[in-house]
Design a protein around this motif. Structure first.
Motif, short mmCIF file in Angstrom:
data_model
loop_
_atom_site.label_atom_id
_atom_site.label_comp_id
_atom_site.label_asym_id
_atom_site.label_seq_id
_atom_site.Cartn_x
_atom_site.Cartn_y
_atom_site.Cartn_z
N PRO A 121 0.80 -1.23 0.00
CA PRO A 121 0.00 0.00 0.00
C PRO A 121 0.83 1.28 0.00
O PRO A 121 0.48 2.25 -0.69
N ASP A 122 1.93 1.30 0.75
CA ASP A 122 2.80 2.49 0.73
C ASP A 122 3.39 2.70 -0.65
O ASP A 122 3.51 3.84 -1.12
N GLY A 123 3.77 1.62 -1.31
CA GLY A 123 4.33 1.74 -2.65
C GLY A 123 3.31 2.23 -3.67
O GLY A 123 3.61 3.06 -4.53
N HIS A 124 2.09 1.71 -3.59
CA HIS A 124 1.04 2.17 -4.50
C HIS A 124 0.72 3.65 -4.27
O HIS A 124 0.49 4.39 -5.23
N ALA A 125 0.70 4.06 -3.01
CA ALA A 125 0.43 5.47 -2.71
C ALA A 125 1.55 6.35 -3.25
O ALA A 125 1.29 7.43 -3.81
N LEU A 126 2.79 5.90 -3.10
CA LEU A 126 3.93 6.65 -3.62
C LEU A 126 3.83 6.79 -5.13
O LEU A 126 4.01 7.88 -5.69
N LEU A 127 3.52 5.68 -5.82
CA LEU A 127 3.44 5.71 -7.27
C LEU A 127 2.31 6.61 -7.75
O LEU A 127 2.44 7.32 -8.75
N ALA A 128 1.18 6.60 -7.05
CA ALA A 128 0.07 7.46 -7.43
C ALA A 128 0.46 8.94 -7.34
O ALA A 128 0.16 9.73 -8.25
N ARG A 129 1.14 9.31 -6.27
CA ARG A 129 1.57 10.70 -6.12
C ARG A 129 2.60 11.08 -7.18
O ARG A 129 2.58 12.18 -7.74
N ALA A 130 3.51 10.14 -7.47
CA ALA A 130 4.53 10.41 -8.48
C ALA A 130 3.91 10.56 -9.87
O ALA A 130 4.30 11.45 -10.64
N MET A 131 2.94 9.73 -10.19
CA MET A 131 2.27 9.84 -11.49
C MET A 131 1.45 11.13 -11.57
O MET A 131 1.35 11.75 -12.63
N ALA A 132 0.86 11.53 -10.45
CA ALA A 132 0.10 12.78 -10.44
C ALA A 132 1.01 13.96 -10.76
O ALA A 132 0.64 14.86 -11.52
N ALA A 133 2.20 13.96 -10.18
CA ALA A 133 3.16 15.03 -10.47
C ALA A 133 3.61 14.97 -11.93
O ALA A 133 3.74 16.00 -12.60
N THR A 134 3.84 13.76 -12.43
CA THR A 134 4.28 13.60 -13.82
C THR A 134 3.21 14.07 -14.80
O THR A 134 3.52 14.65 -15.85
N ALA A 135 1.95 13.83 -14.47
CA ALA A 135 0.85 14.25 -15.34
C ALA A 135 0.52 15.73 -15.19
O ALA A 135 -0.30 16.26 -15.95
N GLY A 136 1.13 16.39 -14.22
CA GLY A 136 0.88 17.82 -14.02
C GLY A 136 -0.38 18.14 -13.25
O GLY A 136 -0.91 19.25 -13.38
N LEU A 137 -0.85 17.19 -12.44
CA LEU A 137 -2.03 17.49 -11.61
C LEU A 137 -1.67 18.58 -10.60
O LEU A 137 -0.55 18.61 -10.10
N PRO A 138 -2.61 19.44 -10.29
CA PRO A 138 -2.32 20.52 -9.33
C PRO A 138 -2.18 19.99 -7.91
O PRO A 138 -2.60 18.87 -7.59
N ASP A 139 -1.57 20.83 -7.07
CA ASP A 139 -1.42 20.54 -5.64
C ASP A 139 -0.61 19.28 -5.38
O ASP A 139 -0.83 18.57 -4.39
N THR A 140 0.32 18.93 -6.29
CA THR A 140 1.24 17.82 -6.04
C THR A 140 2.56 18.39 -5.52
O THR A 140 2.90 19.54 -5.75
N ASP A 141 3.28 17.57 -4.79
CA ASP A 141 4.58 18.00 -4.28
C ASP A 141 5.60 16.91 -4.59
O ASP A 141 5.29 15.90 -5.21
N ASN A 142 6.83 17.14 -4.15
CA ASN A 142 7.90 16.20 -4.44
C ASN A 142 8.26 15.34 -3.23
O ASN A 142 9.37 14.79 -3.18
N SER A 143 7.35 15.19 -2.28
CA SER A 143 7.66 14.39 -1.10
C SER A 143 7.95 12.94 -1.45
O SER A 143 8.70 12.25 -0.75
#
Length: 257
Positions: A178-200
């Motif tokens: 679950p931690d890995g899937h959450a990390l990947l979702a956030r990383a993909m959101a940043a890659t796609a340019g979704l707003p309110d993403t960070d580089n944590s």
């Protein structure tokens, strides 16, 4: 400004969601579901389909998932594949990248943006990870080349230290937890340019607790018996974990958190 309205996910067990916390009905969640929720927060009314099926190798994703994806007329497609190719005895990076390029080219010509992903160094995750380092290097080079040639987005997870940390991988060492899937979702959101993403998601995890030799040996023995043995059994008998399975979300449906 992000305006994606129709997101379609292609791939294998990673995108199907194996290893993540299941829903009440037992079906897997996964990074793509999590990403879709983030997309819906940015674009109310967006829809999502997930055509990924566990056990699929790249040429099967090409043969079985590309045409249905094109029929859905997506404006954003994720293509996360080749983990199953990595661990097959027969391996051709050129053939795999050829299938990926064909899929990306077709999707881009129809007007969809495409999300690709490199592989992290898996040497710390399992003994198999050490054996496929050269294969990963070849595939990652191909992913980057295809992305540059077709104007696709590539999440270069190979540069993210936490992606190769055993603590974001499930006990089977083939799937994210679950931690890995959450990390990947956030990383993909940043890659796609979704707003309110960070580089944590780029930050390394804190140092792990040290385990004694006996505990490490017990963990390795359990992995070989519980996970590696059954996997080898399927390979020797020509079976796949995806045999008889269909995509969990074959239609574009509104995203509900």
């Amino acid at each position: 400004m992000v305006t994606y309205q129709r997101f379609v996910a292609l791939g294998d067990s990673t995108t199907e969601g194996i290893g993540d916390t299941p829903y009440a009905d037992g079906s897997p969640q996964g990074w793509a579901d999590r990403f879709a929720t983030l997309l819906a927060q940015a674009v109310p009314g967006a829809s999502y389909a997930n055509l990924a099926v566990r056990g699929k190798v790249t040429h099967e994703v090409h043969a079985e998932q590309l045409a249905p994806a094109l029929a859905l007329d997506p404006d954003l497609v994720s293509l996360v594949v080749a983990m199953n190719d990595l661990i097959r005895p027969r391996f051709s990076a050129d053939a795999i990248i050829g299938h990926i390029e064909a899929m990306v080219g077709a999707l881009r010509r129809q007007g969809a943006d495409v999300l690709l992903m490199t592989f992290p160094d898996l040497a710390a995750v399992s003994p198999v990870g050490r054996l496929v380092r050269g294969r990963i290097t070849d595939l990652n080079r191909g992913f980057r080349t295809v992305a540059a040639r077709h104007g696709a987005h590539v999440l270069d997870i190979a540069t993210v230290p936490s992606a190769g940390d055993p603590r974001v991988w499930a006990d089977d060492r083939l799937h994210l937890n679950p931690d890995g899937h959450a990390l990947l979702a956030r990383a993909m959101a940043a890659t796609a340019g979704l707003p309110d993403t960070d580089n944590s998601w780029r930050a390394p995890l804190p140092p792990p607790l040290r385990r004694g030799l006996r505990e490490r040996a017990e963990i390795e023995a359990a992995w070989y018996g519980t996970h590696l043995g059954p996997w080898l059994g399927r390979r020797l008998t020509g079976r796949s974990s995806g045999d008889g399975r269909a995509a969990k979300r074959p239609d574009l449906l509104p995203i509900v958190a």
